[in-house]
Scaffold this active site. Structure first.
Site, PDB file in Angstrom:
ATOM      1  N   LYS A   1     -11.094  -3.255   5.792  1.00 21.21           N
ATOM      2  CA  LYS A   1     -12.019  -2.348   5.165  1.00 21.21           C
ATOM      3  C   LYS A   1     -11.596  -2.055   3.720  1.00 21.21           C
ATOM      4  O   LYS A   1     -12.401  -1.662   2.891  1.00 21.21           O
ATOM      5  CB  LYS A   1     -12.048  -1.007   5.926  1.00 21.21           C
ATOM      6  CG  LYS A   1     -12.427  -1.087   7.383  1.00 21.21           C
ATOM      7  CD  LYS A   1     -12.267   0.348   7.976  1.00 21.21           C
ATOM      8  CE  LYS A   1     -12.381   0.302   9.476  1.00 21.21           C
ATOM      9  NZ  LYS A   1     -12.069   1.619  10.053  1.00 21.21           N
ATOM     10  N   GLY A   2     -10.315  -2.193   3.439  1.00 19.07           N
ATOM     11  CA  GLY A   2      -9.728  -1.673   2.206  1.00 19.07           C
ATOM     12  C   GLY A   2     -10.347  -2.145   0.906  1.00 19.07           C
ATOM     13  O   GLY A   2     -10.371  -1.408  -0.072  1.00 19.07           O
TER      14      GLY A   2
ATOM     15  N   GLU B   1      -9.240  -8.830  -2.084  1.00 21.04           N
ATOM     16  CA  GLU B   1      -8.376  -7.977  -1.250  1.00 21.04           C
ATOM     17  C   GLU B   1      -7.968  -6.726  -2.028  1.00 21.04           C
ATOM     18  O   GLU B   1      -7.994  -6.719  -3.265  1.00 21.04           O
ATOM     19  CB  GLU B   1      -7.158  -8.828  -0.823  1.00 21.04           C
ATOM     20  CG  GLU B   1      -6.085  -8.154  -0.016  1.00 21.04           C
ATOM     21  CD  GLU B   1      -6.514  -7.603   1.325  1.00 21.04           C
ATOM     22  OE1 GLU B   1      -7.511  -6.855   1.370  1.00 21.04           O
ATOM     23  OE2 GLU B   1      -5.814  -7.855   2.321  1.00 21.04           O
ATOM     24  N   ASP B   2      -7.644  -5.662  -1.297  1.00 20.37           N
ATOM     25  CA  ASP B   2      -7.257  -4.416  -1.962  1.00 20.37           C
ATOM     26  C   ASP B   2      -5.881  -4.487  -2.599  1.00 20.37           C
ATOM     27  O   ASP B   2      -5.686  -4.125  -3.751  1.00 20.37           O
ATOM     28  CB  ASP B   2      -7.328  -3.232  -0.964  1.00 20.37           C
ATOM     29  CG  ASP B   2      -6.632  -3.502   0.365  1.00 20.37           C
ATOM     30  OD1 ASP B   2      -5.935  -4.534   0.494  1.00 20.37           O
ATOM     31  OD2 ASP B   2      -6.771  -2.674   1.284  1.00 20.37           O
TER      32      ASP B   2
ATOM     33  N   ASP C   1       1.037  -7.063  -0.669  1.00 10.91           N
ATOM     34  CA  ASP C   1       2.321  -6.424  -0.427  1.00 10.91           C
ATOM     35  C   ASP C   1       3.319  -7.521  -0.030  1.00 10.91           C
ATOM     36  O   ASP C   1       3.889  -8.170  -0.904  1.00 10.91           O
ATOM     37  CB  ASP C   1       2.083  -5.380   0.683  1.00 10.91           C
ATOM     38  CG  ASP C   1       3.261  -4.479   0.947  1.00 10.91           C
ATOM     39  OD1 ASP C   1       3.930  -4.078  -0.003  1.00 10.91           O
ATOM     40  OD2 ASP C   1       3.505  -4.160   2.126  1.00 10.91           O
TER      41      ASP C   1
ATOM     42  N   LYS D   1       1.936  -5.653  -5.499  1.00 10.76           N
ATOM     43  CA  LYS D   1       3.294  -5.093  -5.443  1.00 10.76           C
ATOM     44  C   LYS D   1       4.263  -6.273  -5.338  1.00 10.76           C
ATOM     45  O   LYS D   1       4.744  -6.587  -4.245  1.00 10.76           O
ATOM     46  CB  LYS D   1       3.458  -4.206  -4.201  1.00 10.76           C
ATOM     47  CG  LYS D   1       2.751  -2.884  -4.269  1.00 10.76           C
ATOM     48  CD  LYS D   1       3.329  -1.901  -3.255  1.00 10.76           C
ATOM     49  CE  LYS D   1       2.475  -1.780  -2.046  1.00 10.76           C
ATOM     50  NZ  LYS D   1       2.863  -0.686  -1.133  1.00 10.76           N
TER      51      LYS D   1
ATOM     52  N   PHE E   1       3.686   3.569  -1.647  1.00 13.69           N
ATOM     53  CA  PHE E   1       2.566   3.509  -0.712  1.00 13.69           C
ATOM     54  C   PHE E   1       1.381   4.256  -1.319  1.00 13.69           C
ATOM     55  O   PHE E   1       1.434   5.469  -1.505  1.00 13.69           O
ATOM     56  CB  PHE E   1       2.935   4.100   0.647  1.00 13.69           C
ATOM     57  CG  PHE E   1       1.877   3.832   1.678  1.00 13.69           C
ATOM     58  CD1 PHE E   1       1.845   2.631   2.368  1.00 13.69           C
ATOM     59  CD2 PHE E   1       0.883   4.765   1.924  1.00 13.69           C
ATOM     60  CE1 PHE E   1       0.846   2.362   3.288  1.00 13.69           C
ATOM     61  CE2 PHE E   1      -0.126   4.506   2.848  1.00 13.69           C
ATOM     62  CZ  PHE E   1      -0.144   3.301   3.526  1.00 13.69           C
ATOM     63  N   VAL E   2       0.336   3.515  -1.651  1.00 13.75           N
ATOM     64  CA  VAL E   2      -0.798   4.108  -2.365  1.00 13.75           C
ATOM     65  C   VAL E   2      -2.011   4.297  -1.454  1.00 13.75           C
ATOM     66  O   VAL E   2      -2.164   3.606  -0.438  1.00 13.75           O
ATOM     67  CB  VAL E   2      -1.183   3.258  -3.604  1.00 13.75           C
ATOM     68  CG1 VAL E   2      -0.173   3.447  -4.715  1.00 13.75           C
ATOM     69  CG2 VAL E   2      -1.346   1.789  -3.259  1.00 13.75           C
TER      70      VAL E   2
ATOM     71  N   ASP F   1      -6.158   3.362   2.743  1.00 11.34           N
ATOM     72  CA  ASP F   1      -6.043   4.504   3.654  1.00 11.34           C
ATOM     73  C   ASP F   1      -4.612   4.858   3.999  1.00 11.34           C
ATOM     74  O   ASP F   1      -3.687   4.068   3.781  1.00 11.34           O
ATOM     75  CB  ASP F   1      -6.761   4.181   4.972  1.00 11.34           C
ATOM     76  CG  ASP F   1      -5.985   3.167   5.811  1.00 11.34           C
ATOM     77  OD1 ASP F   1      -5.601   2.115   5.256  1.00 11.34           O
ATOM     78  OD2 ASP F   1      -5.745   3.422   7.004  1.00 11.34           O
TER      79      ASP F   1
ATOM     80  N   ARG G   1      -9.698   6.999   2.038  1.00  9.48           N
ATOM     81  CA  ARG G   1     -10.340   5.813   1.456  1.00  9.48           C
ATOM     82  C   ARG G   1     -11.369   6.193   0.389  1.00  9.48           C
ATOM     83  O   ARG G   1     -11.629   5.443  -0.536  1.00  9.48           O
ATOM     84  CB  ARG G   1     -11.067   5.008   2.545  1.00  9.48           C
ATOM     85  CG  ARG G   1     -10.152   4.307   3.534  1.00  9.48           C
ATOM     86  CD  ARG G   1     -10.970   3.311   4.343  1.00  9.48           C
ATOM     87  NE  ARG G   1     -10.313   2.874   5.559  1.00  9.48           N
ATOM     88  CZ  ARG G   1      -9.452   1.862   5.643  1.00  9.48           C
ATOM     89  NH1 ARG G   1      -9.126   1.188   4.574  1.00  9.48           N
ATOM     90  NH2 ARG G   1      -8.924   1.517   6.793  1.00  9.48           N
TER      91      ARG G   1
HETATM   92  P1  5GP Z   1       0.503  -7.820   3.161  1.00  9.20           P
HETATM   93  O1  5GP Z   1       0.011  -8.716   4.228  1.00  9.20           O
HETATM   94  O2  5GP Z   1       0.430  -8.402   1.774  1.00  9.20           O
HETATM   95  O3  5GP Z   1       1.856  -7.257   3.477  1.00  9.20           O
HETATM   96  O4  5GP Z   1      -0.360  -6.518   3.214  1.00  9.20           O
HETATM   97  C1  5GP Z   1      -1.639  -6.431   2.871  1.00  9.20           C
HETATM   98  C2  5GP Z   1      -2.257  -5.223   3.533  1.00  9.20           C
HETATM   99  O5  5GP Z   1      -1.315  -4.167   3.774  1.00  9.20           O
HETATM  100  C3  5GP Z   1      -3.292  -4.635   2.625  1.00  9.20           C
HETATM  101  O6  5GP Z   1      -4.537  -5.229   2.814  1.00  9.20           O
HETATM  102  C4  5GP Z   1      -3.265  -3.181   3.017  1.00  9.20           C
HETATM  103  O7  5GP Z   1      -4.166  -2.960   4.082  1.00  9.20           O
HETATM  104  C5  5GP Z   1      -1.876  -2.919   3.506  1.00  9.20           C
HETATM  105  N1  5GP Z   1      -1.050  -2.250   2.471  1.00  9.20           N
HETATM  106  C6  5GP Z   1      -0.020  -2.775   1.770  1.00  9.20           C
HETATM  107  N2  5GP Z   1       0.484  -1.886   0.915  1.00  9.20           N
HETATM  108  C7  5GP Z   1      -0.248  -0.765   1.058  1.00  9.20           C
HETATM  109  C8  5GP Z   1      -0.223   0.520   0.406  1.00  9.20           C
HETATM  110  O8  5GP Z   1       0.570   0.835  -0.495  1.00  9.20           O
HETATM  111  N3  5GP Z   1      -1.175   1.402   0.829  1.00  9.20           N
HETATM  112  C9  5GP Z   1      -2.078   1.129   1.807  1.00  9.20           C
HETATM  113  N4  5GP Z   1      -2.948   2.084   2.131  1.00  9.20           N
HETATM  114  N5  5GP Z   1      -2.126  -0.059   2.424  1.00  9.20           N
HETATM  115  C10 5GP Z   1      -1.221  -1.003   2.055  1.00  9.20           C
END
Ligand code: 5GP
Length: 174
Positions: free
Chosen positions: A41-42, A97-98, A101, A129, A150-151, A157, A163
């Site tokens: 959803k992000g 994508e939002d 990470d 990040k 963590f944002v 969310d 959100r």
């Molecule tokens: P990755 O697979 O790159 O570790 O993570 C991607 C997903 O982790 C993002 O789509 C998001 O949903 C979640 N995520 C990663 N960092 C954050 C953050 O700082 N805040 C929030 N709300 N979600 C995060």
């Protein structure tokens, strides 16, 4: 004391950068049609504003994955709403994508989309990040690089809340 939400990236800064990103993408695709595929959803707030600023031929689709439980990454990606190959085949896909990470979600999604024989695949992310990467990943279009924080807000969310904030923030627990 009640936790205070601090602003990391204001609504004005977000909107100005989104306009620039839309122009950058348009320059790359020019007259070719683009399929913007937003990750639910992000990414929806970001995707909608990006697409409204995109002055070119565009299609829209959505995919839903989840990998997070509260603040902790489970490391496992679950495909909750899949894409249809008939919508992806021979298209110039831009995955939206939002936040990147660890890089796991985007790595998974790019491989998933590639199996559906698109004409091309690129990636666009609102926040990056880089210090948190577990698997190598570099997005083609990046809104802002941020530190390891963590944002929340603008689609992001914390346990499904926040959100709807129009800016990117973080919770100050002091
Ligand atoms: P990755 O697979 O790159 O570790 O993570 C991607 C997903 O982790 C993002 O789509 C998001 O949903 C979640 N995520 C990663 N960092 C954050 C953050 O700082 N805040 C929030 N709300 N979600 C995060």
């Amino acid at each position: 004391m009640k936790n205070k939400i601090e602003v990391l990236i204001s609504e004005e800064k977000l909107q100005a950068r989104i306009k620039e990103l839309a122009e950058e993408i348009k320059k790359d695709y020019n007259d070719s049609e683009v399929l913007f595929c937003s990750v639910l959803k992000g990414a929806i707030f970001f995707a909608v504003d990006l697409m409204k600023n995109y002055d070119g031929d565009a299609l829209v689709d959505f995919v839903r994955v989840s990998s997070y439980d509260g603040e902790n990454s489970t490391g496992k990606i679950i495909l909750k709403i899949p894409l249809k190959e008939e919508n992806i085949k021979d298209k110039n896909v831009v995955l939206i994508e939002d936040i990147v990470d660890t890089g796991r979600t985007f790595n998974y999604l790019v491989e998933y989309v590639k199996k559906m024989n698109p004409k091309s695949v690129k990636t666009c992310v609102m926040l990056d990040k880089p210090s948190r990467r577990v698997v190598p990943f570099k997005a083609d279009y990046v809104g802002f690089e941020i530190e390891d924080l963590f944002v929340i807000g603008y689609g992001l969310d914390y346990d499904e809340k926040y959100r709807n904030l129009p800016y990117i923030g973080y919770i100050n627990e002091k």
